[in-house]
Design a protein around this motif. Structure first.
Motif, PDB file in Angstrom:
ATOM      1  N   LEU A 774       1.690  41.225  12.731  1.00  0.00           N
ATOM      2  CA  LEU A 774       2.587  40.119  13.347  1.00  0.00           C
ATOM      3  C   LEU A 774       4.113  40.729  13.473  1.00  0.00           C
ATOM      4  O   LEU A 774       4.488  40.618  14.681  1.00  0.00           O
ATOM      5  CB  LEU A 774       2.807  39.020  12.296  1.00  0.00           C
ATOM      6  CG  LEU A 774       1.556  37.956  12.282  1.00  0.00           C
ATOM      7  CD1 LEU A 774       1.761  36.768  11.311  1.00  0.00           C
ATOM      8  CD2 LEU A 774       1.130  37.406  13.487  1.00  0.00           C
ATOM      9  N   PHE A 778       5.754  41.142  17.360  1.00  0.00           N
ATOM     10  CA  PHE A 778       7.251  40.864  17.812  1.00  0.00           C
ATOM     11  C   PHE A 778       7.899  42.002  18.386  1.00  0.00           C
ATOM     12  O   PHE A 778       8.851  41.959  19.307  1.00  0.00           O
ATOM     13  CB  PHE A 778       7.799  40.356  16.646  1.00  0.00           C
ATOM     14  CG  PHE A 778       7.118  39.101  16.092  1.00  0.00           C
ATOM     15  CD1 PHE A 778       6.657  38.135  16.969  1.00  0.00           C
ATOM     16  CD2 PHE A 778       7.251  38.660  14.693  1.00  0.00           C
ATOM     17  CE1 PHE A 778       5.780  37.046  16.696  1.00  0.00           C
ATOM     18  CE2 PHE A 778       6.795  37.452  14.538  1.00  0.00           C
ATOM     19  CZ  PHE A 778       5.760  36.844  15.165  1.00  0.00           C
ATOM     20  N   THR A 787       2.152  33.172  26.164  1.00  0.00           N
ATOM     21  CA  THR A 787       2.163  32.670  24.650  1.00  0.00           C
ATOM     22  C   THR A 787       1.313  32.919  23.711  1.00  0.00           C
ATOM     23  O   THR A 787       1.460  33.503  22.495  1.00  0.00           O
ATOM     24  CB  THR A 787       2.170  31.073  24.744  1.00  0.00           C
ATOM     25  OG1 THR A 787       1.138  30.692  25.177  1.00  0.00           O
ATOM     26  CG2 THR A 787       3.590  30.650  25.367  1.00  0.00           C
ATOM     27  N   LEU A 792      -2.602  38.710  18.899  1.00  0.00           N
ATOM     28  CA  LEU A 792      -1.937  37.879  17.896  1.00  0.00           C
ATOM     29  C   LEU A 792      -2.864  36.908  17.202  1.00  0.00           C
ATOM     30  O   LEU A 792      -2.725  36.322  16.195  1.00  0.00           O
ATOM     31  CB  LEU A 792      -0.750  36.849  18.961  1.00  0.00           C
ATOM     32  CG  LEU A 792      -0.121  36.041  18.038  1.00  0.00           C
ATOM     33  CD1 LEU A 792       0.662  36.686  16.969  1.00  0.00           C
ATOM     34  CD2 LEU A 792       1.133  35.362  18.888  1.00  0.00           C
ATOM     35  N   SER A 824       7.803  36.006   9.396  1.00  0.00           N
ATOM     36  CA  SER A 824       7.047  36.324  10.611  1.00  0.00           C
ATOM     37  C   SER A 824       6.423  34.990  11.299  1.00  0.00           C
ATOM     38  O   SER A 824       6.537  35.051  12.430  1.00  0.00           O
ATOM     39  CB  SER A 824       5.773  37.280  10.013  1.00  0.00           C
ATOM     40  OG  SER A 824       5.145  36.678   9.200  1.00  0.00           O
ATOM     41  N   LEU A 828       7.642  33.115  14.944  1.00  0.00           N
ATOM     42  CA  LEU A 828       6.453  32.755  15.942  1.00  0.00           C
ATOM     43  C   LEU A 828       6.722  31.348  16.249  1.00  0.00           C
ATOM     44  O   LEU A 828       6.734  30.815  17.307  1.00  0.00           O
ATOM     45  CB  LEU A 828       5.174  33.031  15.348  1.00  0.00           C
ATOM     46  CG  LEU A 828       4.245  32.606  16.124  1.00  0.00           C
ATOM     47  CD1 LEU A 828       3.876  33.713  17.158  1.00  0.00           C
ATOM     48  CD2 LEU A 828       2.563  32.686  15.199  1.00  0.00           C
ATOM     49  N   TYR A 831       9.668  30.771  18.632  1.00  0.00           N
ATOM     50  CA  TYR A 831       9.696  31.318  19.776  1.00  0.00           C
ATOM     51  C   TYR A 831       8.786  30.337  20.572  1.00  0.00           C
ATOM     52  O   TYR A 831       8.967  30.220  21.678  1.00  0.00           O
ATOM     53  CB  TYR A 831       8.857  32.737  19.897  1.00  0.00           C
ATOM     54  CG  TYR A 831       8.506  33.296  20.964  1.00  0.00           C
ATOM     55  CD1 TYR A 831       9.564  33.687  21.974  1.00  0.00           C
ATOM     56  CD2 TYR A 831       7.287  33.272  21.346  1.00  0.00           C
ATOM     57  CE1 TYR A 831       9.231  34.284  23.216  1.00  0.00           C
ATOM     58  CE2 TYR A 831       6.843  33.926  22.898  1.00  0.00           C
ATOM     59  CZ  TYR A 831       7.935  34.432  23.752  1.00  0.00           C
ATOM     60  OH  TYR A 831       7.844  35.028  25.041  1.00  0.00           O
ATOM     61  N   TYR A 832       7.601  29.849  20.075  1.00  0.00           N
ATOM     62  CA  TYR A 832       6.899  28.812  20.663  1.00  0.00           C
ATOM     63  C   TYR A 832       7.281  27.495  20.546  1.00  0.00           C
ATOM     64  O   TYR A 832       6.515  26.579  20.736  1.00  0.00           O
ATOM     65  CB  TYR A 832       5.534  29.015  20.127  1.00  0.00           C
ATOM     66  CG  TYR A 832       4.833  30.605  20.430  1.00  0.00           C
ATOM     67  CD1 TYR A 832       5.088  31.083  21.665  1.00  0.00           C
ATOM     68  CD2 TYR A 832       3.801  30.973  19.775  1.00  0.00           C
ATOM     69  CE1 TYR A 832       4.301  32.124  21.901  1.00  0.00           C
ATOM     70  CE2 TYR A 832       3.113  32.195  19.929  1.00  0.00           C
ATOM     71  CZ  TYR A 832       3.681  32.751  20.941  1.00  0.00           C
ATOM     72  OH  TYR A 832       2.859  33.964  21.511  1.00  0.00           O
ATOM     73  N   ALA A 847      -1.253  29.648  18.926  1.00  0.00           N
ATOM     74  CA  ALA A 847      -0.430  30.483  17.966  1.00  0.00           C
ATOM     75  C   ALA A 847       0.687  29.574  17.255  1.00  0.00           C
ATOM     76  O   ALA A 847       0.653  29.635  16.007  1.00  0.00           O
ATOM     77  CB  ALA A 847       0.257  31.539  18.550  1.00  0.00           C
ATOM     78  N   TYR A 848       1.147  28.500  17.805  1.00  0.00           N
ATOM     79  CA  TYR A 848       2.238  27.500  17.344  1.00  0.00           C
ATOM     80  C   TYR A 848       1.354  26.988  16.268  1.00  0.00           C
ATOM     81  O   TYR A 848       1.854  26.521  14.987  1.00  0.00           O
ATOM     82  CB  TYR A 848       2.728  26.827  18.278  1.00  0.00           C
ATOM     83  CG  TYR A 848       3.825  25.848  17.754  1.00  0.00           C
ATOM     84  CD1 TYR A 848       5.008  25.970  17.622  1.00  0.00           C
ATOM     85  CD2 TYR A 848       3.341  24.430  17.570  1.00  0.00           C
ATOM     86  CE1 TYR A 848       6.027  25.113  17.072  1.00  0.00           C
ATOM     87  CE2 TYR A 848       4.378  23.432  17.202  1.00  0.00           C
ATOM     88  CZ  TYR A 848       5.488  23.784  17.062  1.00  0.00           C
ATOM     89  OH  TYR A 848       6.291  23.135  16.620  1.00  0.00           O
ATOM     90  N   ALA A 851       0.574  28.794  13.058  1.00  0.00           N
ATOM     91  CA  ALA A 851       1.741  29.327  12.246  1.00  0.00           C
ATOM     92  C   ALA A 851       2.238  27.835  11.472  1.00  0.00           C
ATOM     93  O   ALA A 851       2.559  28.044  10.252  1.00  0.00           O
ATOM     94  CB  ALA A 851       2.984  29.372  12.974  1.00  0.00           C
TER      95      ALA A 851
END
Length: 1147
Positions: A774, A778, A787, A792, A824, A828, A831-832, A847-848, A851
């Motif tokens: 991860l 980044f 995205t 990832l 990490s 994430l 960012y998302y 990914a969001y 997380a």
């Protein structure tokens, strides 16, 4: 034996238990023949189970919405086994988790189901065990006419359908990792696990009208012997008519169907519970079917071409599920079980090797970046360092001393840059010469007053800085005689303690490298070694700080010598170990039945094997015992290293207790890891687990487990495993071999695998490897507009799958709570988040959602409060920013007590007030913040376990005062009472703690509350001047022990349950501290002291109800002292005998 690889629907039925209250139920599934189980599905209410069934049976009726289903199976390979084997458990949730898949195909003829359900609709998929006779010389005769067909739909998976799904149908879904082989970009899975078969699957040629006759009986839906399909798989390429012809020929040639009528009657008896009238009706209907359809007695094969055509035209719709799946829903459903053996550790990507120095790391970074990479800081440092070296080649005055003081800050960047750019310039050699001149007393005496001390201190600091340059720097110092120079300074007269402490720090830096330690222990020819000189120095009249500093160096030397001895013994064992005698000769297996039924024979064989192991290996018991002692010493030294192997700060003083002091302390573990690396410790441990005589010894296994588990508790320890990735892969294989072997044999080991440590270590290292991936992502893709990258998503998906095992969930929570690993996932999410991508994109980002789920799991599973202290503000901000995300809102409830909280002693009253207000919501979704509040209270108010050499911090006394002033005692007792009231009813029904999250919450809440009570009672009763007569504490503890520790499901207490039992016993034993030795022993004082009152309460609680007998006797056996006469190693004085007799009279 041949097994049909095509999956069929073996069983489909609904179990109903009409009851006013939800309780635990047990149901049994019997099959007419041996089957292989691939998958078990629980059909949610309102979901159509199968398209061929009538409406009154086609829909699921499972209730309640969530529960845990335990599955057991009859192991046909163990016909004499007295109990069913455990297949596994499914944490059923109608929205997220409805499918259970065994780790491998299970061969059985019956299942047992257990769970808290009122109604259960169950579908079992697998294949039937076919028996093919090869003893006949001629083809078998044609089978007799089949009996009337029965409505037994048989589902068959079509893998071609699943592979043909369009990616745009599942936008935002998590990827499905490949099971083996090279890594490929993951593709989208189906929207849910219960929809792996996207089209209506073919069934046998029976009519749907027959199904209503089967509602009132329990029958597995599987083909009987007359309708056993052919062994080959169906093909989707040819025409249906051709397939039917080919299949008919295979059935006639290969399958022996019904050799005798008696066998057919026996098979029908195993399942047959239909009234005779219904059977007659079904026969008539079956005859009509045969006449109308021209059935020849074999199953009709339905065509799947229509469903394939629909998929190709993208017009296919799921007919049975009217649910709109979101990206969050898709990310919460695992498409497959995580295989921990699928991946191995690889070299570190983001983190640095824990035993490398800062200088070595800087050189590696510059090499990776390349010589042309712009590095202004290193260039400036190198230029300044070069100027200083050229400017003061001959000058040894005040400016030279000032230059000595500036050089240490320039070495890491400046000298590393010079060594890469200008290899001809000997800057290191000139620095070594300056260092030796700075340590020279004669040169220092020529300096003015005060400048001479500055010169000596600058010299010692320069030694430490050059030792950081790795083997090259230490070798140069050793050749110049730095050890002798430092000892001249230490033995000199009129040298202050502060200067001696600086000299010890310099000496400690030199021996931190293996080359320096070897030179220190051996010394030069005709000279005493550095070790001998240090002992002579300590034996002189020195101050306590000097002795403490010297003792730290001796402890490091001792650790190094222990490792050297372990390596010598390991090499010796490897050389002496010879091939073991083979105990698996054919003659040993000629009478397997006798061996199975004769335990005395088994014991004799095991004993003879143990003796043969020792004799064949030529290894004595003394050598093994010495090896165990050395491993235990390694564990002890590593555990006490932060307090016994570091050089104390200049302003600190080695007292027993302290109120304030410098929090910054040196970290001894990088040096210890360097020693472990130089002695190939992990390779040695792997060797010990591979040699039969040592791997079978419980003492060796336990000592090895203690060391490895201690290493895995810290971030640097896990990084040490990953830096030695090749040895770690072999070590984990060896550990998992023991684990798998004991699971196959149904045994419980006394060694390293008793608490699934092998799997926990494997999951922990793989979790940290995913975190490195991860962080590396980044670094590469911070400004990318895409995205959801395939790499990832694959990493996040692997992390997510690990959490579906309780051991893996614990490992993920542990690793993410270390240092800044959780950053990490937070990076994430930031960012998302909506602010970065907008509301629509953040919702679609898988990914969001990954997380969000992983952070929630970490907060739920981990008791590390330092992680919450670092990231609570960021997490609360993310929860507030996305109010529509269910996972984030649940996370907000867990973090509710941390709003505007400072993790100091002053926060204790606020946290206890929060516990009081929410105690009625204990173990409910609204009260999950209670667990977090108790964890923070433990961290703030309870001291860590005492370690040898550790100073006691008096701030913990102040924290206990805060607990008492905020009515903490009464609050914690009420928490235990409430917890007992919630757990009592399920315990009486012999039900486990529920879901994994429910168990983790229960254990965490119990442990935190017990720790707080133990801290308060220990501080209160320690002096004997206070009495504590609140007998709610013993009563609540006895009940809690009965509920959590008396009947473990596995037959023995796991590590968490064992810790709870130890805490309960320790709390009860604190009541012995309330006995004042100064009081006259009389009947009245004996009856009224805290110990007697506690014991009376324990006995009354034991005798109150019969269900508490077993648990109470366990507690009583731990509380009572050993019977007299006691064996002692020293002669007892008359006063001591008087105290012993008084304590004995207490009982």
């Amino acid at each position: 034996m041949a097994v049909d690889s095509a999956m069929e629907l073996l069983f489909l039925d609904t179990f109903k238990h009409p009851s006013a209250e939800q309780s635990s139920h047990i149901d049994v599934v019997r099959f007419p023949c041996v089957v292989y189980i691939n998958e078990v599905r629980v059909i949610p209410p309102g979901v159509r189970a199968h398209s061929s069934l009538p409406d009154n049976r086609a829909y699921g009726e499972t209730s309640p919405h969530t529960f845990q289903l335990d599955l057991f199976f009859n192991n046909v390979s163990k016909p004499s086994a007295p109990v069913f084997d455990r297949l596994g458990s499914l944490e059923y949730d109608e929205n997220t988790s409805i499918i259970f898949r065994p780790n491998s195909k299970v061969n059985t003829d019956g299942l047992v189901l257990r769970g808290w359900y009122n109604c259960l609709t169950l579908a079992i998929y697998g294949s039937v065990d076919r028996v093919i006779s090869h003893d006949r010389d001629s083809p078998p005769p044609p089978p007799p006419p089949p009996p009337p067909p029965q409505p037994q739909p048989s589902l068959k998976r079509n893998p071609k359908h699943a592979d043909g799904e369009k990616e745009d149908q599942f936008n935002g879904s998590p990827p499905r990792p490949q099971p083996r082989g090279p890594r490929t970009p993951p593709g989208p899975p189906p929207p849910d696990d219960d929809e792996d078969d996207p089209v209506p699957l073919p069934v046998s040629g029976d009519k749907e009208e027959d199904a209503p006759h089967r509602e009132d009986y329990f029958e597995p839906i599987s083909p009987d012997r007359n309708s056993v399909p052919q062994e080959g798989q169906y093909s989707d390429e040819g025409e249906v008519e051709e397939e039917q012809q080919e299949e008919g020929e295979e059935d006639e040639d290969d399958v022996d169907v019904e050799e005798e009528e008696d066998e057919d009657e026996d098979d029908r008896r195993t399942v047959d519970s239909i009234p005779e009238e219904e059977e007659e009706d079904e026969e008539e209907e079956g005859e009509e079917d045969e006449e109308g359809e021209g059935d020849d007695g074999y199953e009709q094969i339905s065509s799947d071409e229509d469903g394939i055509a629909d998929l190709e035209r993208e017009t296919f719709k799921y007919p049975n599920f009217d649910v709109e799946y979101t990206a969050e829903d898709l990310a919460s459903v695992p498409p497959m079980t995580y295989d921990p053996y699928d991946r191995e550790l690889v070299p570190l990507l983001y983190f640095s090797c824990p035993y490398k120095t800062t200088f070595e790391i800087e050189i590696s970074r510059m090499k990776d970046q390349g010589p042309d990479k712009e590095n202004s800081g290193a260039i400036e440092a190198s230029v300044k360092l070069t100027e200083l070296l050229d400017l003061y080649r001959e000058d040894r005055g005040a400016k030279w001393v000032t230059a000595l003081e500036e050089i240490p800050s320039l070495i890491i960047k400046g000298l590393s840059y010079l060594q890469l750019k200008n290899t001809k310039q000997d800057s290191l050699g000139q620095l070594v010469d300056w260092t030796m001149q700075a340590l020279n007393l004669q040169v220092a005496l020529r300096q003015p007053i005060a400048l001479n001390v500055r010169q000596l201190k600058a010299g010692t600091k320069l030694v430490s800085s050059l030792a950081e340059c790795g083997a090259q720097g230490v070798t140069g110092l050793l050749q110049a005689g730095v050890i002798s120079g430092l000892f001249e300074l230490l033995f000199a007269d009129h040298v202050s303690s502060s200067l001696k402490l600086n000299a010890f720090k310099a000496l400690d830096s030199v021996i931190s490298m293996t080359e320096g330690m070897e030179a220190f222990l051996r010394g030069r020819q005709n000279e005493k070694s550095g070790y001998q000189k240090l002992l002579e120095l300590i034996l002189l009249d020195q101050t306590v700080r000097v002795v403490t500093a010297g003792s730290a160096i001796l402890q490091k030397c001792h650790f190094y010598e222990v490792l050297s001895e372990i390596k010598r013994l390991g090499d010796h064992l490897a050389e002496k170990t010879s091939s073991l005698p083979n105990h698996s000769e054919p003659d040993h297996d000629t009478d397997a039945g006798l061996e199975r039924t004769n335990p005395e024979y088994e014991n004799e064989v095991e004993a003879s094997m143990d003796m043969d192991l020792l004799e064949s290996s030529n290894i004595s018991e003394g050598e093994i015992e010495r090896l165990i002692n050395l491993l235990e010493e390694v564990f002890h030294l590593m555990e006490t290293a932060p307090h016994t192997m570091i050089q104390q700060p200049v302003k600190s003083f080695p007292t027993m207790a302290r109120i304030t002091g410098p929090p910054e302390r040196d970290d001894p573990y990088p040096v210890l890891f360097r020693y472990l690396h130089s002695h190939h410790f992990l390779e040695l441990v792997t060797l010990l687990l591979s040699i039969p005589v040592t791997s079978a010894h419980p003492g060796v296994l336990q000592a090895t487990k203690d060391v490895l588990k201690f290493l895995a508790q810290s971030q640097k320890g896990l990084l040490f495993f990953m830096s030695e990735y090749e040895a770690t892969n072999l070590l984990i294989r060896a550990l998992c071999h023991f684990y798998d072997q004991d699971e196959e044999e149904g045994l419980q080991s006394d060694g390293v695998i008793d608490d699934a440590f092998a799997l926990w270590l494997q999951d922990s290292t793989q979790t940290l490897q995913c975190i490195t991936e991860l962080f590396s992502h980044f670094q590469r893709c911070t400004a990318s507009e895409e995205t959801d990258h395939s790499d990832l998503l694959g990493t996040l998906h692997n992390l997510y799958l690990i959490t579906f095992n309780p051991v893996g969930r614990s490992a993920v929570g542990h690793v993410f709570s270390l240092e800044k690993n959780l950053q990490s996932l937070i990076t994430l999410m930031e960012y998302y988040s909506k602010e970065a991508l907008g509301d629509s994109k953040s919702k679609k980002s898988v990914a969001y959602n990954y997380a969000c789920i992983l952070i929630l799991v970490v907060v739920q599973s981990s008791s590390d409060v330092q992680m919450l202290e670092q990231h609570a503000a960021s997490l609360l901000k993310l929860c507030k920013a996305d109010e529509n995300n269910a996972k984030l809102q649940e996370l907000g409830k867990w973090l509710e007590p941390l709003k505007n909280l400072r993790f100091e002693i002053n926060c204790i009253p606020n946290l206890i007030e929060y516990v009081k207000q929410n105690i009625d919501n204990l173990m409910t979704p609204e009260g999950v913040g209670l667990t977090t509040a108790l964890r923070v209270l433990c961290n703030v108010a309870c001291p860590p376990p005492p370690v040898e050499g550790q100073q006691k911090d008096l701030k913990w006394n102040l924290a206990v005062i805060q607990l008492f002033s905020a009515e903490g005692m009464d609050t914690f007792i009420r928490v235990l009472q409430k917890l007992n009231s919630i757990l009592t009813q399920p315990w009486r029904l012999h039900v486990n703690m529920g879901t994994t999250l429910h168990r983790v919450t229960t254990i965490s809440m119990a442990r935190c509350t017990l720790t707080l009570l133990k801290t308060m009672l220990t501080e209160l009763l320690r002096g004997g001047s206070f009495e504590f007569k609140d007998m709610r504490v013993p009563s609540a503890l006895v009940t809690l022990h009965m509920l959590l520790c008396s009947i473990p499901l596995s037959g023995r207490l796991d590590s968490d349950e064992q810790k709870i039992q130890n805490d309960i016993i320790d709390i009860l034993l604190t009541f012995t501290q309330g006995v004042n030795e100064k009081l006259t022993i009389s009947e009245e004082t004996l009856a009224n002291n805290t110990w007697s009152l506690m014991l009376k309460e324990v006995l009354s609680s034991i005798l109150k109800v019969p269900e508490g007998f077993f648990s109470g006797l366990i507690l009583l056996s731990e509380l009572l002292p050993l019977p007299l006469p006691m064996q002692t190693t020293q002669v007892s004085l008359p006063y001591n005998m008087h105290l012993i007799n008084d304590c004995s009279n207490t009982f």
